[in-house]
Write a protein that holds these residues in place. Structure first.
Motif, PDB file in Angstrom:
ATOM      1  N   SER A 533      17.869  97.823  37.990  1.00 42.36           N
ATOM      2  CA  SER A 533      18.733  98.009  36.826  1.00 42.36           C
ATOM      3  C   SER A 533      20.209  97.932  37.193  1.00 42.36           C
ATOM      4  CB  SER A 533      18.426  99.345  36.153  1.00 42.36           C
ATOM      5  OG  SER A 533      18.617 100.416  37.064  1.00 42.36           O
ATOM      6  N   HIS A 534      20.577  98.392  38.389  1.00 39.69           N
ATOM      7  CA  HIS A 534      21.980  98.353  38.813  1.00 39.69           C
ATOM      8  C   HIS A 534      22.503  96.920  38.789  1.00 39.69           C
ATOM      9  CE1 HIS A 534      25.611  99.278  41.135  1.00 39.69           C
ATOM     10  NE2 HIS A 534      25.310  98.247  41.898  1.00 39.69           N
ATOM     11  N   GLU A 535      21.739  96.005  39.320  1.00 39.78           N
ATOM     12  CA  GLU A 535      22.160  94.609  39.372  1.00 39.78           C
ATOM     13  C   GLU A 535      22.051  93.938  38.004  1.00 39.78           C
ATOM     14  OE1 GLU A 535      20.366  91.660  42.410  1.00 39.78           O
ATOM     15  OE2 GLU A 535      22.164  92.544  43.293  1.00 39.78           O
ATOM     16  N   ARG A 536      20.989  94.274  37.296  1.00 37.94           N
ATOM     17  CA  ARG A 536      20.787  93.691  35.970  1.00 37.94           C
ATOM     18  C   ARG A 536      21.873  94.159  35.006  1.00 37.94           C
ATOM     19  NH1 ARG A 536      16.214  95.724  35.282  1.00 37.94           N
ATOM     20  NH2 ARG A 536      16.629  97.323  33.720  1.00 37.94           N
ATOM     21  N   ASP A 537      22.206  95.444  35.051  1.00 35.48           N
ATOM     22  CA  ASP A 537      23.225  95.973  34.159  1.00 35.48           C
ATOM     23  C   ASP A 537      24.598  95.385  34.475  1.00 35.48           C
ATOM     24  OD1 ASP A 537      21.244  97.469  33.026  1.00 35.48           O
ATOM     25  OD2 ASP A 537      21.812  99.348  33.986  1.00 35.48           O
ATOM     26  N   ALA A 538      24.884  95.164  35.767  1.00 33.41           N
ATOM     27  CA  ALA A 538      26.167  94.568  36.138  1.00 33.41           C
ATOM     28  C   ALA A 538      26.287  93.149  35.589  1.00 33.41           C
ATOM     29  CB  ALA A 538      26.314  94.559  37.657  1.00 33.41           C
ATOM     30  N   ILE A 540      24.694  91.981  32.899  1.00 33.23           N
ATOM     31  CA  ILE A 540      24.837  92.077  31.442  1.00 33.23           C
ATOM     32  C   ILE A 540      26.253  92.491  31.070  1.00 33.23           C
ATOM     33  CG2 ILE A 540      24.079  93.366  29.404  1.00 33.23           C
ATOM     34  CD1 ILE A 540      21.303  93.498  30.703  1.00 33.23           C
ATOM     35  N   ALA A 541      26.839  93.417  31.831  1.00 26.47           N
ATOM     36  CA  ALA A 541      28.211  93.843  31.556  1.00 26.47           C
ATOM     37  C   ALA A 541      29.190  92.689  31.728  1.00 26.47           C
ATOM     38  CB  ALA A 541      28.593  95.009  32.481  1.00 26.47           C
ATOM     39  N   ALA A 545      31.568  91.119  28.857  1.00 24.91           N
ATOM     40  CA  ALA A 545      33.025  91.035  29.016  1.00 24.91           C
ATOM     41  C   ALA A 545      33.559  89.664  28.632  1.00 24.91           C
ATOM     42  CB  ALA A 545      33.411  91.374  30.456  1.00 24.91           C
ATOM     43  N   HIS A 546      32.726  88.645  28.722  1.00 24.97           N
ATOM     44  CA  HIS A 546      33.146  87.278  28.404  1.00 24.97           C
ATOM     45  C   HIS A 546      32.614  86.805  27.060  1.00 24.97           C
ATOM     46  CE1 HIS A 546      34.083  87.315  32.703  1.00 24.97           C
ATOM     47  NE2 HIS A 546      34.839  86.264  32.479  1.00 24.97           N
TER      48      HIS A 546
END
Length: 612
Positions: A533-538, A540-541, A545-546
Motif C-alpha cells: 500500500s505504501h508504494e501504491r498510495d504514493a 496514486i497520490a 497531483a497531476h
C-alpha cells in the motif's frame, strides 16, 4: 434486518496491517536469532527429543509413503526432473498428440528402470514400473523416425501415455484424501478414530471468472454442510475446512481493493457463519506476498462482524518465509484482543517460494518479500512459533510441518510459561506425508494433530502437486534427507542460526537482488509493487497531483511553434478525461521542416561533437 444488510461487515477496530514489504535480511535475522534462542538445557532436551523422532521415522523406512517416493526420485536426478515435468504438464495436456510429444522429449533419456528394485515401498515400485515401461520403449537416441517408427507403432503410443499418466495418479492420490467430500469423510474416519483431526481443502486454484468463483463458493458451502453433519467432538478437536480467498473472487488483486472488499467480504462472512453454525474450524489459507495486505483487510472485516462472536473456530494461515510474518502474528494478536475472540493461526513455512522469487525479479523490486535461505525461514518459523505460544489462549496455534527438529523445538517452547494439562496448540501435517513422525507424536506422546486433507479430482490436483514436489523434493528438504541413512542424525539437528553464521550469512550467495539480476553491467528495470500500500498510495497520490495538469503539443519548425487548429486528447484509462491538446502539422509545415533540416545539415556536420 434484511438478508443483504446481514452481510454488511462491521469495520475492524484495529488499524489495517501495514509493514515494509521487503526489508533487509541482515538486521531482521539478527533480531529473529535473539527471539528464537534456547538455553543450553533446553537445547539438550530438544536434541534428545528430535533424535528419538528421527529414529522412529528411519525405523519405518521402506514402508508405504510419499517420502519414500521423493527420496527415490530426488529433483536432483534426471528421473526426478522428468517426473516433475510430467506432474507439471501431463495432467493439463489437452490432447493425445501433444502428450505423446512431451513423453518423447522428456522421458527418452530417463532411466526409471534403474529404480525398480531399490525400494520395497509399493508406491515407488508401482511408479517405477509405469515409468520403466516408458523408458524401455523410448531408449536414448530413439526418435519417431527411428526405432519408434516400428516398435511404437506396434505397441501404440497410447499405451505409453497411459502408463505415464498412471504414474502421475499413483503419486498424486497419495496427497489427496478423496475425489469428493463424501469419499474424503469416509476415508478420514479411521484416522479420526486414532485421535487425528482433519481440515478439508477443496482443491482448486484462483478463480478466473465469476462463474469459477460461484462454483468454488458452492463447493465450499456444500463441504461445510457435509463436514458439519459428520463432525464429532468440540472445538478445537472438531473437524474444519480451509478456503482460498482467490478462489472466491476472479480479480483478487490489490489494485482491485474496493471491489474485493465489497464483493468478497460478504461471501467469506456467509461461509464463516455456516461454519459457525456447525462449530467447525474455518481457516483462510495463505496467498502470495502481494496479496497479504488485502487478505488481512478481508479477514479483519469478517472478524469484526458481531454475528461471529462466541465462536473459536475462525483463523488464518501465516507463512514464515515472508519477512513480515512476525508483524502479522503481532497484528493478529491485537485483532483478537480488540474483538475478544479466540482465533486459530496455522503457521506454515510457505508454499510459493519459487513463484515469489521469480515475481520479485520480474518486477525489478529493491528486495525480496521472503527469505532466500531455507535456514532463515526455519529461524522465522521458530520466532513466530514462540510469539504464537505466548499469545495462548487468545490464539490457538497450529504448527504445520514435517521437520522433526522444528517440532521438537516447538514442544520445548510450548512448556515455557504454561502449566495447563491441555497443550493449547496442535500440530498439523499434510495427508500422505509425515506419517511416521506424527504417529509418534499422536499415538505415543498424546499430542493433538490435524491432517490437512485435500479433496478433488485430477484436474484440480496439478498446482497442489507441483507445490508439494517443490517443497519436499529438493535435496535440502528435511523430508528428502531424513530417510537417507548416509546422512548422520547430527546433520539434521543443526540450528538455523548456525547455518546462517549467527547472522553473518543472511542471504543466499547465488540469488542476487532483483535489481542485480543481470549482473553489474546492466541493472534490471525497476518496477512497482502494487501489493504494498505504501508504494501504491504514493503512485496514486502522484497521479492525483497531476490530475488537473494538461499538456499542449504542436509542430515546431526551426525552433518555433506553429499555430493551428487544436483537438483534445483524452486519457486511455476512461476515454473521457482530457489530458491536453494537439495541433497536427500540415503537409506544408512538414515539408518546410524537412527542407530547413536539409539546409542546416552541412553546417551541423562540420560542428565538432563536443560542441553540438
Amino acid at each position: 434486518m434484511t438478508a443483504s444488510q446481514a452481510l454488511v461487515p462491521f469495520a475492524p477496530s484495529v488499524p489495517p496491517f501495514r509493514a515494509p514489504y521487503a526489508p533487509d535480511d541482515a538486521p531482521l535475522i539478527r533480531r529473529l536469532i535473539g527471539e528464537a534462542r534456547f538455553t543450553p538445557e533446553a537445547e539438550a532436551r530438544i536434541e534428545a527429543d528430535a533424535t528419538r523422532l528421527i529414529g522412529k521415522i528411519r525405523g519405518e523406512s521402506g514402508s508405504f509413503g510419499v517420502e519414500e517416493f521423493l527420496r527415490e526420485y530426488s529433483l536432483t536426478t534426471p528421473e526426478g526432473l522428468a517426473l516433475m515435468v510430467l506432474a507439471e504438464a501431463l495432467l493439463r495436456v489437452p490432447d493425445a498428440e501433444t502428450a505423446d510429444k512431451l513423453i518423447e522429449d522428456k522421458l527418452a533419456e530417463a532411466r526409471f528402470e534403474n529404480h525398480e528394485r531399490v525400494s520395497d515401498a509399493w508406491l515407488v515400485s508401482a511408479s517405477a514400473w509405469a515409468m520403466g515401461i516408458t523408458a524401455r520403449i523410448l531408449k536414448p537416441g530413439e526418435t519417431p523416425m527411428g526405432v519408434l517408427s516400428g516398435l511404437v507403432k506396434r505397441v501404440g503410443m497410447p499405451t505409453v501415455r497411459t502408463a505415464a499418466r498412471q504414474a502421475m495418479r499413483v503419486m498424486g492420490w497419495q496427497f489427496v484424501l478423496g475425489e469428493t467430500i463424501s469419499s474424503a469423510l469416509s476415508r478420514a474416519a479411521s484416522m479420526e478414530a486414532k485421535g487425528y483431526r482433519h481440515s478439508y481443502d477443496m482443491l482448486g486454484e484462483g478463480a478466473r471468472t465469476a462463474a469459477d468463483a460461484d462454483k468454488y463458493f458452492a463447493s465450499y458451502a456444500n463441504a461445510i454442510e457435509r463436514i458439519g453433519k459428520a463432525a464429532t467432538g468440540t472445538l478445537p478437536q472438531r473437524a474444519g475446512i480451509s478456503v482460498k480467498l482467490s478462489a472466491l473472487h476472479p480479480r483478487y488483486e490489490a489494485v482491485n481493493h474496493a471491489d474485493v472488499m465489497r464483493d468478497l467480504v460478504p461471501r467469506l462472512l456467509d461461509l464463516a457463519r455456516r461454519a459457525k453454525a456447525h462449530d467447525l474450524s474455518f481457516t483462510v489459507d495463505a496467498e502470495e506476498a502481494d496479496r497479504l495486505e488485502l487478505s488481512l483487510d478481508v479477514f479483519a472485516a469478517v472478524v469484526a462482524d458481531p454475528s461471529l462472536a462466541g465462536w473459536d473456530g475462525f483463523g488464518l494461515a501465516v507463512q514464515a518465509y515472508q519477512k513480515r510474518a512476525i508483524e502479522v502474528i503481532d497484528w493478529i494478536g491485537r485483532l483478537a484482543a480488540a474483538h475478544d475472540r479466540r482465533l486459530m493461526v496455522r503457521l506454515v513455512k510457505g508454499a510459493y517460494w519459487d513463484t515469489e522469487i521469480k515475481r520479485a525479479q520480474e518486477r525489478g523490486l529493491a528486495d525480496y518479500p521472503l527469505f532466500t535461505r531455507k535456514a532463515a525461514t526455519d529461524l522465522s518459523y521458530l520466532a513466530c512459533a514462540r510469539r504464537l505460544l505466548r499469545l495462548r489462549p487468545r490464539i490457538f496455534p497450529q504448527f504445520a510441518g514435517h521437520n522433526a527438529f522444528s517440532l521438537a523445538q516447538i514442544r520445548e517452547m510450548a512448556r515455557e510459561n504454561w502449566t495447563s494439562a491441555d497443550p493449547g496448540f496442535e500440530f498439523q501435517k499434510l495427508h500422505g506425508m509425515g506419517d511416521a513422525l506424527h504417529r509418534t507424536l499422536v499415538e505415543e506422546d498424546g499430542l493433538p494433530c490435524r491432517i490437512y486433507a485435500p479433496v478433488g479430482g485430477h484436474r484440480d490436483l496439478l498446482a497442489y502437486l507441483v507445490r508439494r514436489l517443490l517443497e519436499n523434493g529438493a535435496n535440502s528438504s528435511f523430508v528428502a534427507k531424513v530417510g537417507d541413512a548416509g546422512v548422520p542424525v547430527a546433520a539434521l539437528l543443526t540450528p538455523p542460526e548456525e547455518e546462517l553464521g549467527h547472522g553473518a550469512k543472511p542471504r543466499h550467495a547465488r540469488i542476487p537482488l532483483p535489481r542485480d539480476l543481470y549482473g553489474a553491467a546492466r541493472k534490471n528495470s525497476a518496477g512497482l509493487e502494487f501489493g504494498w500500500s505504501h508504494e501504491r498510495d504514493a503512485l496514486i497520490a502522484g497521479i492525483e497531483a497531476h490530475r488537473g495538469v494538461t499538456y499542449e503539443a504542436a509542430p515546431i519548425v526551426d525552433g518555433k511553434g506553429r499555430p493551428g487548429p487544436a483537438r483534445a486528447v483524452v486519457s486511455p484509462v476512461d476515454g473521457k478525461t482530457v489530458v491536453g491538446t494537439v495541433t497536427e502539422a500540415t503537409p506544408a509545415q512538414a515539408k518546410e521542416a524537412i527542407d530547413r533540416a536539409a539546409a542546416a545539415f552541412a553546417a551541423w556536420d562540420r560542428t565538432p561533437v563536443e560542441e553540438r
